[in-house]
Design an enzyme around this catalytic site. Structure first.
Site, PDB file in Angstrom:
ATOM      1  N   HIS A   1      10.200  28.359  33.820  1.00 38.79           N
ATOM      2  CA  HIS A   1      10.520  29.431  34.763  1.00 38.79           C
ATOM      3  C   HIS A   1      11.936  29.304  35.327  1.00 38.79           C
ATOM      4  O   HIS A   1      12.733  30.226  35.243  1.00 38.79           O
ATOM      5  CB  HIS A   1       9.485  29.490  35.877  1.00 38.79           C
ATOM      6  CG  HIS A   1       9.692  30.675  36.769  1.00 38.79           C
ATOM      7  ND1 HIS A   1       9.607  31.972  36.308  1.00 38.79           N
ATOM      8  CD2 HIS A   1      10.017  30.764  38.081  1.00 38.79           C
ATOM      9  CE1 HIS A   1       9.860  32.804  37.297  1.00 38.79           C
ATOM     10  NE2 HIS A   1      10.122  32.104  38.386  1.00 38.79           N
TER      11      HIS A   1
ATOM     12  N   HIS B   1      19.159  31.108  43.299  1.00 34.80           N
ATOM     13  CA  HIS B   1      18.423  29.967  42.734  1.00 34.80           C
ATOM     14  C   HIS B   1      19.344  28.946  42.082  1.00 34.80           C
ATOM     15  O   HIS B   1      18.963  28.272  41.126  1.00 34.80           O
ATOM     16  CB  HIS B   1      17.380  30.451  41.714  1.00 34.80           C
ATOM     17  CG  HIS B   1      16.391  31.418  42.285  1.00 34.80           C
ATOM     18  ND1 HIS B   1      15.634  31.121  43.395  1.00 34.80           N
ATOM     19  CD2 HIS B   1      16.027  32.666  41.916  1.00 34.80           C
ATOM     20  CE1 HIS B   1      14.852  32.156  43.675  1.00 34.80           C
ATOM     21  NE2 HIS B   1      15.078  33.098  42.808  1.00 34.80           N
TER      22      HIS B   1
ATOM     23  N   VAL C   1      15.742  33.850  37.838  1.00 39.82           N
ATOM     24  CA  VAL C   1      16.970  34.512  38.300  1.00 39.82           C
ATOM     25  C   VAL C   1      16.925  35.943  37.778  1.00 39.82           C
ATOM     26  O   VAL C   1      16.782  36.162  36.571  1.00 39.82           O
ATOM     27  CB  VAL C   1      18.220  33.765  37.772  1.00 39.82           C
ATOM     28  CG1 VAL C   1      19.486  34.507  38.183  1.00 39.82           C
ATOM     29  CG2 VAL C   1      18.226  32.335  38.278  1.00 39.82           C
TER      30      VAL C   1
HETATM   31 FE   FE2 Z   1      10.684  33.020  40.227  1.00 40.71          FE
END
Ligand code: FE2
Ligand code: NAG
Ligand code: NAG
Ligand code: NAG
Length: 404
Positions: free
Chosen positions: A319, A329, A357
């Site tokens: 992920h 992120h 992202v």
């Molecule tokens: Fe996520």
């Protein structure tokens, strides 16, 4: 899918294919793939939307979804939800070349704060023939619903196959567009590699799990007919001690089963499958991955098992991306990269797909494995043994786009 060699021209070719599937505006030496740029914040589809409709009939199966059920592609896990009563766990299935057969599964329910789930059924059907269209029926005894799927060709080095890629889908009007683009794509994806963040129920008050149900009904039109290969994202954690919910991944693990035992894994968050010419390793960004953890030991063994003469493609799904130049992120994948990147280079992983992202990004083959604290070598370098990293975390969820 052709074997991706080390030439960047070939590497671009698959991205073009994937770019089509994703309808992203990408310009590379393969040409422009799509002019589609999604609007920011199209909004969650309302509960009375057409895509959330409950199928008619007493105790009708809803949220039907399938995924690969073993390591080779000869089994399928069929899952669905009934609401009025448990009903049957049986799947009736057949092909043009075989008579009707039945498989029995199990039913489960769970509670999350003040939400109680429907009856969630999971039934694995096994010993299927490769490359064969099967019809299947669920809801036996009440309201029967029929679907179909096509099994993959036998695993081997020269077996073409087309995967779709979706991440961070959610259930906004844009999510519906993403799914529609995927369905209408002339490349005709045969299975979806889903890189995490499914329904975003956790963004609603009390993680209102009704949104897991709506998402199941929304995606049924694709995932009842072709397997989606699941990866967990942060929106699947559902860790909510303020609601008394302290077991991570509770809704996800009850609703989405994966064939993790078939690859020697001890948890459904990391596992592998082979499909056509690809060996696909699924990792969990949100389970322990440090040294001596179960995921670490499993991956160490797993990479050794890959036989590139049999499955020349080695694909990893996760992920949180390891390489991310957006401010959103930023560096969230860094600690996992530090743990596992030397293995990815050693075993020559072809491509790593990540989401998280909300943007598209593709790297060159590069690695950053030389650093040892004192040598100062901490900048990524071009490395033909390293994977290409592709981020596709913009499936349509209502969180903002990453643009910086
Ligand atoms: Fe996520
Ligand atoms: C759950 O609790 C919330 C308030 O905390 C309430 O609004 C909601 O209706 C309740 N749902 C159910 C299914 O009881
Ligand atoms: C979702 O997309 C499908 C297929 O394009 C369309 O029929 C349906 O009306 C859409 N629903 C919403 C709520 O956007
Ligand atoms: C690797 O795969 C090839 C092709 O399927 C097979 O001939 C060979 O025996 C396999 N090697 C190992 C070590 O299993």
């Amino acid at each position: 899918m052709a074997k991706m060699g080390t030439s960047s021209r070939e590497a671009a070719a698959i991205v073009v294919m994937l770019g089509f599937v994703l309808s992203l505006a990408v310009v590379c030496n393969g040409g422009k793939t799509s002019s589609f740029v999604r609007k920011e914040k199209s909004g969650v589809m309302p509960l009375d939307s057409d895509v959330f409709k409950v199928p008619p009939g007493y105790n009708a199966p809803q949220q039907v979804h399938i995924t690969q059920g073993d390591q080779l592609g000869k089994a399928v896990i069929v899952s669905w939800v009934t609401v009025e009563e448990p009903g049957s766990n049986t799947v009736l299935y057949w092909s043009a070349y075989s008579k009707k057969q039945k498989s029995e599964g199990k039913v489960t329910t769970y509670k999350f704060y003040n939400y109680t789930s429907g009856y969630i059924h999971h039934t694995t059907i096994r010993n299927l023939k490769f490359n064969t269209k099967y019809y299947y029926v669920v809801g036996i005894g009440h309201t029967e619903r029929q679907f179909w799927f096509i099994t993959p060709p036998e695993v081997g080095p020269d077996v073409p196959y087309t995967f779709g890629l979706i991440g961070d889908l959610g259930q906004s009007f844009d999510s519906n567009k993403t799914l529609t683009h995927y369905e209408l794509n002339p490349q005709k994806g045969q299975a979806v590699l889903f890189v995490g963040d499914l329904c975003y129920a956790d963004t609603h008050p009390n993680h209102d799990n009704v949104w897991w149900d709506t998402w199941g009904r929304f995606t049924e039109r694709s995932v009842a007919y072709q397997p989606w290969i699941w990866t967990v994202g942060n929106h699947e954690i559902d860790f909510a001690p303020e609601l008394g919910e302290t077991k991570p991944f509770k809704p996800y693990t009850h609703r989405y089963h994966v064939p993790y035992k078939a690859s020697g894994s001890t948890a459904p968050f990391w596992y592998s499958i082979k499909r056509a010419s690809a060996y696909i390793i699924v990792l969990s960004s949100y389970s322990a991955y440090g040294k001596y953890t179960p995921q670490y030991f499993w991956l160490e063994q797993e990479l050794r098992k890959v036989n590139r003469s049999e499955t020349p493609w080695l694909i990893v799904l996760m992920h949180a991306p390891w390489y991310n130049s957006y401010n959103f992120h930023y560096l969230e994948g860094e600690t996992m990269r530090v743990m596992y990147e030397p293995w990815f280079v050693k075993y020559k992983v072809d491509v790593v797909f990540a989401g998280h992202v909300h943007a598209y990004e593709r790297s060159e083959r590069m690695s950053n494995v030389a650093y040892n604290i004192v040598n100062g070598i901490c900048i990524p370098v071009k490395d033909q043994s390293a994977p290409v990293y592709i981020t596709i975390g913009d499936g349509g969820n209502t969180e903002v786009l990453a643009t910086k």
